[in-house]
Scaffold this motif. Structure first.
Motif, PDB file in Angstrom:
ATOM      1  N   MET A 260       0.823  -1.193   0.000  1.00 14.80           N
ATOM      2  CA  MET A 260       0.000   0.000   0.000  1.00 14.80           C
ATOM      3  C   MET A 260       0.865   1.253   0.000  1.00 14.80           C
ATOM      4  SD  MET A 260      -2.730  -1.220   2.879  1.00 14.80           S
ATOM      5  CE  MET A 260      -3.291   0.456   3.129  1.00 14.80           C
ATOM      6  N   PRO A 261       0.369   2.326  -0.619  1.00 14.00           N
ATOM      7  CA  PRO A 261       1.142   3.583  -0.641  1.00 14.00           C
ATOM      8  C   PRO A 261       1.469   4.046   0.784  1.00 14.00           C
ATOM      9  CG  PRO A 261      -0.710   3.693  -2.161  1.00 14.00           C
ATOM     10  CD  PRO A 261      -0.879   2.431  -1.374  1.00 14.00           C
ATOM     11  N   GLY A 262       2.737   4.379   0.997  1.00 16.81           N
ATOM     12  CA  GLY A 262       3.146   4.872   2.305  1.00 16.81           C
ATOM     13  C   GLY A 262       3.339   3.799   3.358  1.00 16.81           C
ATOM     14  N   ARG A 263       3.200   2.544   2.987  1.00 14.92           N
ATOM     15  CA  ARG A 263       3.363   1.451   3.945  1.00 14.92           C
ATOM     16  C   ARG A 263       4.276   0.371   3.374  1.00 14.92           C
ATOM     17  NH1 ARG A 263      -2.542   0.312   6.731  1.00 14.92           N
ATOM     18  NH2 ARG A 263      -3.018   2.461   7.312  1.00 14.92           N
ATOM     19  N   PRO A 264       5.543   0.658   3.257  1.00 14.72           N
ATOM     20  CA  PRO A 264       6.468  -0.363   2.747  1.00 14.72           C
ATOM     21  C   PRO A 264       6.599  -1.506   3.742  1.00 14.72           C
ATOM     22  CG  PRO A 264       7.672   1.529   3.611  1.00 14.72           C
ATOM     23  CD  PRO A 264       6.221   1.924   3.597  1.00 14.72           C
TER      24      PRO A 264
ATOM     25  N   GLY B 152      -7.982   2.494   5.716  1.00 12.82           N
ATOM     26  CA  GLY B 152      -6.693   2.051   6.216  1.00 12.82           C
ATOM     27  C   GLY B 152      -6.323   0.633   5.844  1.00 12.82           C
ATOM     28  N   THR B 153      -7.290  -0.135   5.329  1.00 12.78           N
ATOM     29  CA  THR B 153      -6.992  -1.513   4.928  1.00 12.78           C
ATOM     30  C   THR B 153      -6.497  -1.540   3.491  1.00 12.78           C
ATOM     31  OG1 THR B 153      -9.274  -1.854   4.183  1.00 12.78           O
ATOM     32  CG2 THR B 153      -8.760  -2.439   6.472  1.00 12.78           C
ATOM     33  N   GLU B 154      -5.880  -2.660   3.125  1.00  9.66           N
ATOM     34  CA  GLU B 154      -5.370  -2.738   1.759  1.00  9.66           C
ATOM     35  C   GLU B 154      -6.499  -2.800   0.740  1.00  9.66           C
ATOM     36  OE1 GLU B 154      -4.621  -7.116   3.216  1.00  9.66           O
ATOM     37  OE2 GLU B 154      -4.803  -5.131   4.119  1.00  9.66           O
TER      38      GLU B 154
ATOM     39  N   ALA C 212      -7.574   0.743   0.048  1.00  4.52           N
ATOM     40  CA  ALA C 212      -6.624   1.391  -0.869  1.00  4.52           C
ATOM     41  C   ALA C 212      -6.882   0.940  -2.302  1.00  4.52           C
ATOM     42  CB  ALA C 212      -5.194   1.068  -0.459  1.00  4.52           C
ATOM     43  N   TYR C 213      -7.184  -0.346  -2.472  1.00  2.28           N
ATOM     44  CA  TYR C 213      -7.460  -0.877  -3.815  1.00  2.28           C
ATOM     45  C   TYR C 213      -8.686  -0.186  -4.426  1.00  2.28           C
ATOM     46  CZ  TYR C 213      -8.937  -4.135  -7.468  1.00  2.28           C
ATOM     47  OH  TYR C 213      -9.340  -4.678  -8.658  1.00  2.28           O
ATOM     48  N   TYR C 214      -9.791  -0.138  -3.668  1.00  2.66           N
ATOM     49  CA  TYR C 214     -11.013   0.435  -4.225  1.00  2.66           C
ATOM     50  C   TYR C 214     -10.918   1.950  -4.371  1.00  2.66           C
ATOM     51  CZ  TYR C 214     -13.245  -4.096  -4.153  1.00  2.66           C
ATOM     52  OH  TYR C 214     -13.562  -5.416  -4.409  1.00  2.66           O
ATOM     53  N   ASP C 215     -10.127   2.615  -3.527  1.00  2.00           N
ATOM     54  CA  ASP C 215      -9.892   4.045  -3.724  1.00  2.00           C
ATOM     55  C   ASP C 215      -9.243   4.293  -5.082  1.00  2.00           C
ATOM     56  OD1 ASP C 215     -10.961   4.719  -1.295  1.00  2.00           O
ATOM     57  OD2 ASP C 215      -9.041   4.978  -0.268  1.00  2.00           O
ATOM     58  N   ASP C 216      -8.261   3.475  -5.431  1.00  2.00           N
ATOM     59  CA  ASP C 216      -7.596   3.631  -6.724  1.00  2.00           C
ATOM     60  C   ASP C 216      -8.529   3.277  -7.881  1.00  2.00           C
ATOM     61  OD1 ASP C 216      -5.361   4.300  -5.286  1.00  2.00           O
ATOM     62  OD2 ASP C 216      -4.008   3.016  -6.420  1.00  2.00           O
TER      63      ASP C 216
END
Length: 311
Positions: free
Chosen positions: A145-149, A198-200, A203-207
């Motif tokens: 996820m962006p910002g969470r390496p 905050g979940t992966e 993040a997927y559905y936001d994109d």
């Protein structure tokens, strides 16, 4: 607290009878009764009520049961920690009906001799922490996820691209379509109350929304998949996304429709995470199995977020 006493309590709770618990534990029924009585004295509460059918948990017994199970799991982890290679392979797959569950069932069919312990952790931080601590050996996640390496000691490899499908009720405007393009979904209300910031998957559905101009609503409490299916079946204005490998069952009268999404096909990128120095011998077997079963990633005509692990 004596661990064998706790084990006896859990066996009796599961069996519903002291006699059956005694048989499972290879002890006498009198021994089971004595252990339960000793535990009740230690706790200062009644754990069981005797009935004509056996033994039923009291309210206090019901409250104690999940903690007793956790005590036993902790004891098992303690023993396993000094028996390298003899404990089950512990894998997190988020949900029992997910695509990861199907991957693990396939692995179990191919390697029935390998003991498995499947867990379900909610967020990626807990999963990564559990991998690093040795509480689990691997986890299926969408990363990074962006910002969470990922920490340097965690390895990840993409193992499955799961195509999204649109799920509608019979009265939805798209219910009769054999497939639907992403562009055609613009303006339709897609309801997904299980999206948690905050979940992966959030993040997927936001994109996905940003890329294709879709409308995804995450309003209302999440009562689980059954309640979601009830609403989709009864509400012509709503549809939802689901993974093509996700297993759901609903009453035949719902007449729900699973419609492939195309041009491009949005795929959810599942990766396997593990600690680089995890010594469990079955972990290498799992990785090899997933590598052999995996198809290609980032295939022509598909879409995944740019941050998804591709190796």
């Amino acid at each position: 607290m004596d661990i064998e006493t706790v084990r006896t309590f859990v066996a009796a709770a599961d069996a519903g009878q002291f006699q059956e618990a005694a048989a499972d534990l290879a002890v006498t029924q009198q021994a089971v009764s004595k252990r339960i009585a000793a535990l009740e004295r230690d706790l200062g509460v009644r754990l069981f009520t005797r009935t004509p059918r056996g033994a039923e948990l009291t309210i206090d017994g019901q409250a104690f049961l999940p903690h007793a199970r956790e005590l036993l799991r902790g004891a098992e982890r303690a023993v396993a920690s000094v028996r390298a290679g003899r404990r089950p392979l512990r894998v997190d797959m988020i949900a029992s009906r997910s695509a990861a569950s199907g991957l693990m069932r396939g692995f179990h069919r191919a390697h029935p001799d390998i003991d498995l312990d499947v867990v379900m952790l909610f967020d990626i931080e807990k999963a990564v922490a559990a991998i690093r601590s040795g509480a689990i050996d691997a986890s299926f996640r969408a990363v990074a996820m962006p910002g969470r390496p990922l920490p340097e000691d965690i390895e990840a490899v993409r193992v499955l691209d799961e195509p999204l499908q649109l799920l509608t009720g019979p009265a939805h405007a798209l219910a009769g379509a054999r497939s639907v393009t992403v562009a055609r979904l613009a303006g339709h209300r897609i309801w997904m109350p299980g999206i948690v910031p905050g979940t992966e998957w959030a993040a997927y559905y936001d994109d996905l929304v940003a890329e294709f101009g879709l409308t995804i609503e995450a309003t209302g409490p999440n009562f689980g998949s059954d309640a979601l299916l009830d609403t989709i079946a009864d509400t012509p204005a709503l549809a939802t996304f689901m993974g093509g490998h996700t297993r759901l069952v609903w009453p035949a009268g719902y007449d729900l429709r699973r419609i492939p999404v195309t041009d491009p096909v949005p795929v959810y990128p599942h990766s396997l995470l593990w600690r680089r120095d995890d010594p469990h011998p079955a972990l290498a077997t799992l990785r090899a199995h997933l590598a052999a079963a995996a198809g290609g990633h980032d295939a022509a005509g598909t879409w995944a977020p740019g941050w998804a692990v591709s190796r």
